[in-house]
Design a protein around this motif. Structure first.
Motif, PDB file in Angstrom:
ATOM      1  N   VAL A   2       0.780  -1.183   0.068  1.00 48.62           N
ATOM      2  CA  VAL A   2       0.054   0.000  -0.021  1.00 48.62           C
ATOM      3  C   VAL A   2       0.843   1.279   0.169  1.00 48.62           C
ATOM      4  O   VAL A   2       1.803   1.228   0.669  1.00 48.62           O
ATOM      5  CB  VAL A   2      -0.946  -0.060   1.145  1.00 48.62           C
ATOM      6  N   SER A   3       0.591   2.105  -0.691  1.00 56.13           N
ATOM      7  CA  SER A   3       1.352   3.279  -1.119  1.00 56.13           C
ATOM      8  C   SER A   3       0.346   4.692  -0.686  1.00 56.13           C
ATOM      9  O   SER A   3      -0.757   4.559  -1.182  1.00 56.13           O
ATOM     10  CB  SER A   3       1.917   3.435  -2.142  1.00 56.13           C
ATOM     11  N   GLY A   4       0.796   5.845  -0.057  1.00 59.20           N
ATOM     12  CA  GLY A   4       0.168   7.054   0.150  1.00 59.20           C
ATOM     13  C   GLY A   4       0.912   8.077  -0.280  1.00 59.20           C
ATOM     14  O   GLY A   4       1.919   8.130  -0.103  1.00 59.20           O
ATOM     15  N   SER A   5       0.057   9.018  -1.026  1.00 56.96           N
ATOM     16  CA  SER A   5       0.783   9.993  -1.587  1.00 56.96           C
ATOM     17  C   SER A   5       0.061  11.484  -1.628  1.00 56.96           C
ATOM     18  O   SER A   5      -1.367  11.637  -1.141  1.00 56.96           O
ATOM     19  CB  SER A   5       0.741   9.767  -3.314  1.00 56.96           C
ATOM     20  N   TRP A   6       0.906  12.453  -1.937  1.00 57.00           N
ATOM     21  CA  TRP A   6       0.313  13.688  -1.874  1.00 57.00           C
ATOM     22  C   TRP A   6      -0.639  13.893  -2.995  1.00 57.00           C
ATOM     23  O   TRP A   6      -1.122  15.136  -3.248  1.00 57.00           O
ATOM     24  CB  TRP A   6       1.400  14.877  -1.931  1.00 57.00           C
ATOM     25  N   ASP A   7      -0.921  12.949  -4.114  1.00 58.00           N
ATOM     26  CA  ASP A   7      -1.860  13.181  -4.787  1.00 58.00           C
ATOM     27  C   ASP A   7      -3.296  12.739  -4.378  1.00 58.00           C
ATOM     28  O   ASP A   7      -4.258  12.589  -5.291  1.00 58.00           O
ATOM     29  CB  ASP A   7      -1.614  12.181  -6.362  1.00 58.00           C
ATOM     30  N   LYS A   8      -3.494  12.646  -3.215  1.00 55.65           N
ATOM     31  CA  LYS A   8      -4.608  12.189  -2.535  1.00 55.65           C
ATOM     32  C   LYS A   8      -5.235  11.067  -2.606  1.00 55.65           C
ATOM     33  O   LYS A   8      -6.247  10.820  -2.758  1.00 55.65           O
ATOM     34  CB  LYS A   8      -5.675  13.551  -2.966  1.00 55.65           C
ATOM     35  N   THR A   9      -4.247  10.081  -3.006  1.00 52.36           N
ATOM     36  CA  THR A   9      -4.775   8.708  -3.046  1.00 52.36           C
ATOM     37  C   THR A   9      -3.904   7.701  -2.112  1.00 52.36           C
ATOM     38  O   THR A   9      -2.809   7.926  -2.030  1.00 52.36           O
ATOM     39  CB  THR A   9      -4.688   8.141  -4.592  1.00 52.36           C
ATOM     40  N   VAL A  10      -4.453   6.634  -1.934  1.00 54.05           N
ATOM     41  CA  VAL A  10      -4.095   5.607  -1.362  1.00 54.05           C
ATOM     42  C   VAL A  10      -4.120   4.355  -2.510  1.00 54.05           C
ATOM     43  O   VAL A  10      -5.186   4.200  -2.638  1.00 54.05           O
ATOM     44  CB  VAL A  10      -4.437   4.863   0.018  1.00 54.05           C
ATOM     45  N   PRO A  58      -9.511  12.389   1.109  1.00 55.98           N
ATOM     46  CA  PRO A  58      -9.989  13.980   1.047  1.00 55.98           C
ATOM     47  C   PRO A  58      -8.830  15.009   0.819  1.00 55.98           C
ATOM     48  O   PRO A  58      -9.116  16.033   0.365  1.00 55.98           O
ATOM     49  CB  PRO A  58     -10.768  14.207   2.288  1.00 55.98           C
ATOM     50  N   GLU A  59      -7.743  14.519   1.316  1.00 61.87           N
ATOM     51  CA  GLU A  59      -6.476  15.624   1.192  1.00 61.87           C
ATOM     52  C   GLU A  59      -5.338  14.770   0.940  1.00 61.87           C
ATOM     53  O   GLU A  59      -5.129  13.665   0.815  1.00 61.87           O
ATOM     54  CB  GLU A  59      -6.445  16.482   2.341  1.00 61.87           C
ATOM     55  N   LYS A  60      -4.103  15.621   0.906  1.00 60.79           N
ATOM     56  CA  LYS A  60      -2.840  14.905   0.834  1.00 60.79           C
ATOM     57  C   LYS A  60      -2.569  13.878   1.877  1.00 60.79           C
ATOM     58  O   LYS A  60      -2.874  14.199   3.249  1.00 60.79           O
ATOM     59  CB  LYS A  60      -1.776  15.820   0.687  1.00 60.79           C
ATOM     60  N   CYS A  61      -1.961  12.632   1.636  1.00 58.14           N
ATOM     61  CA  CYS A  61      -1.511  11.739   2.453  1.00 58.14           C
ATOM     62  C   CYS A  61      -0.303  12.279   3.383  1.00 58.14           C
ATOM     63  O   CYS A  61       0.765  12.465   2.734  1.00 58.14           O
ATOM     64  CB  CYS A  61      -1.318  10.491   1.830  1.00 58.14           C
ATOM     65  N   TYR A  62      -0.484  12.304   4.669  1.00 60.28           N
ATOM     66  CA  TYR A  62       0.662  12.294   5.559  1.00 60.28           C
ATOM     67  C   TYR A  62       1.353  11.458   6.234  1.00 60.28           C
ATOM     68  O   TYR A  62       2.469  11.244   6.574  1.00 60.28           O
ATOM     69  CB  TYR A  62       0.194  13.575   6.533  1.00 60.28           C
ATOM     70  N   ALA A  63       0.502  10.495   6.541  1.00 58.24           N
ATOM     71  CA  ALA A  63       0.905   9.313   7.606  1.00 58.24           C
ATOM     72  C   ALA A  63      -0.028   8.106   7.347  1.00 58.24           C
ATOM     73  O   ALA A  63      -1.212   8.448   6.990  1.00 58.24           O
ATOM     74  CB  ALA A  63       0.974   9.834   9.080  1.00 58.24           C
ATOM     75  N   ILE A  64       0.539   6.910   7.472  1.00 58.34           N
ATOM     76  CA  ILE A  64       0.104   5.650   7.398  1.00 58.34           C
ATOM     77  C   ILE A  64       0.547   4.907   8.456  1.00 58.34           C
ATOM     78  O   ILE A  64       1.634   4.862   8.503  1.00 58.34           O
ATOM     79  CB  ILE A  64       0.051   5.077   5.955  1.00 58.34           C
ATOM     80  N   THR A  65      -0.461   3.896   9.077  1.00 56.05           N
ATOM     81  CA  THR A  65      -0.049   2.944   9.969  1.00 56.05           C
ATOM     82  C   THR A  65      -0.797   1.917   9.798  1.00 56.05           C
ATOM     83  O   THR A  65      -2.099   2.118   9.427  1.00 56.05           O
ATOM     84  CB  THR A  65      -0.206   3.604  11.308  1.00 56.05           C
ATOM     85  N   VAL A  66      -0.105   0.534   9.579  1.00 57.70           N
ATOM     86  CA  VAL A  66      -1.165  -0.646   9.284  1.00 57.70           C
ATOM     87  C   VAL A  66      -0.650  -1.712  10.167  1.00 57.70           C
ATOM     88  O   VAL A  66       0.430  -1.919  10.877  1.00 57.70           O
ATOM     89  CB  VAL A  66      -0.676  -1.041   8.024  1.00 57.70           C
ATOM     90  N   ASN A  67      -1.493  -2.044  10.869  1.00 55.93           N
ATOM     91  CA  ASN A  67      -1.674  -3.414  11.759  1.00 55.93           C
ATOM     92  C   ASN A  67      -2.970  -4.306  11.395  1.00 55.93           C
ATOM     93  O   ASN A  67      -3.880  -4.096  11.984  1.00 55.93           O
ATOM     94  CB  ASN A  67      -1.294  -3.162  13.218  1.00 55.93           C
ATOM     95  N   TYR A  68      -2.561  -5.172  10.359  1.00 53.73           N
ATOM     96  CA  TYR A  68      -3.909  -6.092   9.996  1.00 53.73           C
ATOM     97  C   TYR A  68      -4.929  -6.586  10.953  1.00 53.73           C
ATOM     98  O   TYR A  68      -4.330  -6.918  11.880  1.00 53.73           O
ATOM     99  CB  TYR A  68      -3.467  -7.067   9.141  1.00 53.73           C
ATOM    100  N   PRO A  69      -6.201  -6.305  10.998  1.00 55.85           N
ATOM    101  CA  PRO A  69      -6.903  -5.531   9.766  1.00 55.85           C
ATOM    102  C   PRO A  69      -6.856  -4.084   9.736  1.00 55.85           C
ATOM    103  O   PRO A  69      -7.857  -3.378   9.114  1.00 55.85           O
ATOM    104  CB  PRO A  69      -8.308  -6.220   9.919  1.00 55.85           C
ATOM    105  N   LEU A  70      -6.341  -3.254  10.720  1.00 55.23           N
ATOM    106  CA  LEU A  70      -6.613  -1.912  10.926  1.00 55.23           C
ATOM    107  C   LEU A  70      -5.424  -1.363  10.075  1.00 55.23           C
ATOM    108  O   LEU A  70      -4.434  -1.476  10.072  1.00 55.23           O
ATOM    109  CB  LEU A  70      -6.356  -1.592  12.446  1.00 55.23           C
ATOM    110  N   CYS A  73       2.407  12.134  12.394  1.00 56.91           N
ATOM    111  CA  CYS A  73       2.666  10.675  12.530  1.00 56.91           C
ATOM    112  C   CYS A  73       1.575   9.642  13.353  1.00 56.91           C
ATOM    113  O   CYS A  73       0.885  10.339  13.771  1.00 56.91           O
ATOM    114  CB  CYS A  73       3.922  10.346  13.463  1.00 56.91           C
ATOM    115  N   LEU A  74       1.414   8.467  12.832  1.00 61.44           N
ATOM    116  CA  LEU A  74       0.730   7.593  13.565  1.00 61.44           C
ATOM    117  C   LEU A  74       1.256   6.387  13.808  1.00 61.44           C
ATOM    118  O   LEU A  74       2.113   5.965  13.279  1.00 61.44           O
ATOM    119  CB  LEU A  74      -0.385   7.328  12.330  1.00 61.44           C
ATOM    120  N   ALA A  75       0.720   5.450  14.730  1.00 60.68           N
ATOM    121  CA  ALA A  75       1.012   4.068  15.241  1.00 60.68           C
ATOM    122  C   ALA A  75      -0.103   3.451  15.529  1.00 60.68           C
ATOM    123  O   ALA A  75      -0.828   3.786  16.514  1.00 60.68           O
ATOM    124  CB  ALA A  75       1.919   4.208  16.232  1.00 60.68           C
ATOM    125  N   ALA A  76      -0.570   2.296  14.929  1.00 60.18           N
ATOM    126  CA  ALA A  76      -1.545   1.501  15.372  1.00 60.18           C
ATOM    127  C   ALA A  76      -1.362   0.484  16.618  1.00 60.18           C
ATOM    128  O   ALA A  76      -0.152   0.259  16.857  1.00 60.18           O
ATOM    129  CB  ALA A  76      -1.898   0.368  14.071  1.00 60.18           C
TER     130      ALA A  76
END
Length: 348
Positions: free
Chosen positions: A127-135, A152-164, A199-202
């Protein structure tokens, strides 16, 4: 005597006596990632390079490096520890079969810089998140994304801990996904913090997440409505009288064994915390430059952190002649990372 010790403290680039990884990148460091299988550390940098070191007791050995065409912003390992994914300002994600000595190939493309990447082993997807407003979700054997999710806006942070999975965007949006149904937003919430998400952390138990912002504050957020009373925010990475100097929280990392967590900030400090007892377990001495990123190794015995200019004050305040970049390794002690009973509860 007091003056000389003060001056030494001010110029000490390594006040915590951490082990230095060499050679260090020639520009600011944007991400650090440890292999889930071995003590291989990857760093991405604004000098367009991705570097890997093999970490041994008391030594670091450069292993390999690759280049992007522009600054590299993010990195993630495949769960088997063989392969690294990196993304950046060239709008692409490269897959680097590091252990086999293979050449990197481009496996994902965006319309703007790639800010975050994560590997989801349960789905065998990137999975990739971008400033183009997509994941975008990618089967690395296919040229086209398996799915494109509009943000809705630019991606700044992603955290993944399946299924979250939680995605933080500008305008303080936090979008929660259940990866068992990845094409639908599970929940969209406004950040509990008043300023921009950094930043984020699941949570290790997937029941919630941490969010850090540019205002020197961390939010602890549970997803279950019945757990909302456990939500709280706390101040950190602040200095001066009553915390008047406010610094960004740049990095949040859970300890893989004890499930406590580390914060690192633009004040040049890193701290270890226990969210369950709402205590700071250990505060470390401030480095003379910001800490833009940190990472625990697979067993939590090492905390790696970068010390360098973090661009928060713009290019005009960057002095390449004095702002050398460093990567340090701190050997964690159990007393620093093991949670403590909350006062008055008797919780073990």
């Amino acid at each position: 005597m007091a003056f000389s010790s003060l001056s030494t403290a001010a110029t000490n680039v390594n006040p915590n006596k951490s082990f230095e990884v060499t050679p260090s990148p020639s520009d600011s460091i944007s991400s650090l990632s440890f292999s889930p299988k071995a003590n291989h550390l990857v760093a991405t940098s604004w000098d367009n390079q991705v570097r890997c070191w093999e970490i041994h007791s008391g030594s670091s050995q450069p292993k390999a490096s690759i280049s992007h065409d522009q600054p590299v912003l993010c990195s993630a390992w495949k769960d088997d520890g063989t392969t690294v994914f990196t993304g950046g300002c060239d709008k692409q994600v490269k897959m680097w079969p590091l252990l086999s000595g293979g050449q990197p190939t481009t496996v994902a493309m965006h319309d703007a810089p790639v800010k975050e990447v994560a590997w989801i082993p349960q789905m065998n997807l990137l999975v990739s998140g971008s400033w183009d407003k997509t994941v975008r979700y990618w089967d690395t054997r296919q040229a086209q994304p398996a799915h494109v999710q509009q943000l809705p806006e630019k991606c700044y942070a992603i955290t993944v801990n399946y299924p979250l999975m939680v995605v933080g965007t500008s305008d303080r949006n936090l979008i929660v996904y259940n990866l068992q149904n990845p094409q639908t937003e599970f929940k969209r919430i406004q950040s509990p913090l008043k300023y921009q998400t950094r930043c984020l952390a699941a949570f290790p138990d997937q029941q919630g997440f941490l969010v850090g912002s540019i205002e020197g504050r961390v939010g602890v957020h549970h997803l279950d409505d019945a757990q909302q009373s456990k939500n709280f925010t706390f101040k950190c990475h602040r200095e001066g009288p009553s915390g008047s100097e406010i610094y960004s929280v740049n990095s949040l990392n859970f300890h893989p064994v004890h499930h406590t967590f580390a914060t690192a900030g633009s004040d040049g400090a890193f701290n270890f915390w226990d969210k369950d007892s709402k205590q700071r377990l250990k505060a470390f001495s401030r480095c003379p430059n910001p800490i833009p990123c940190g990472a625990f190794n697979a067993d939590g015995s090492i905390y790696a952190y970068a010390v360098c200019y973090d661009w928060s004050k713009g290019a005009e305040n960057n002095n390449p002649s004095t702002a050398k970049s460093y990567i340090y390794l701190h050997s964690t002690q159990e007393s620093e990372v093991k949670g403590k009973p909350r006062v008055g509860t008797g919780r073990k």
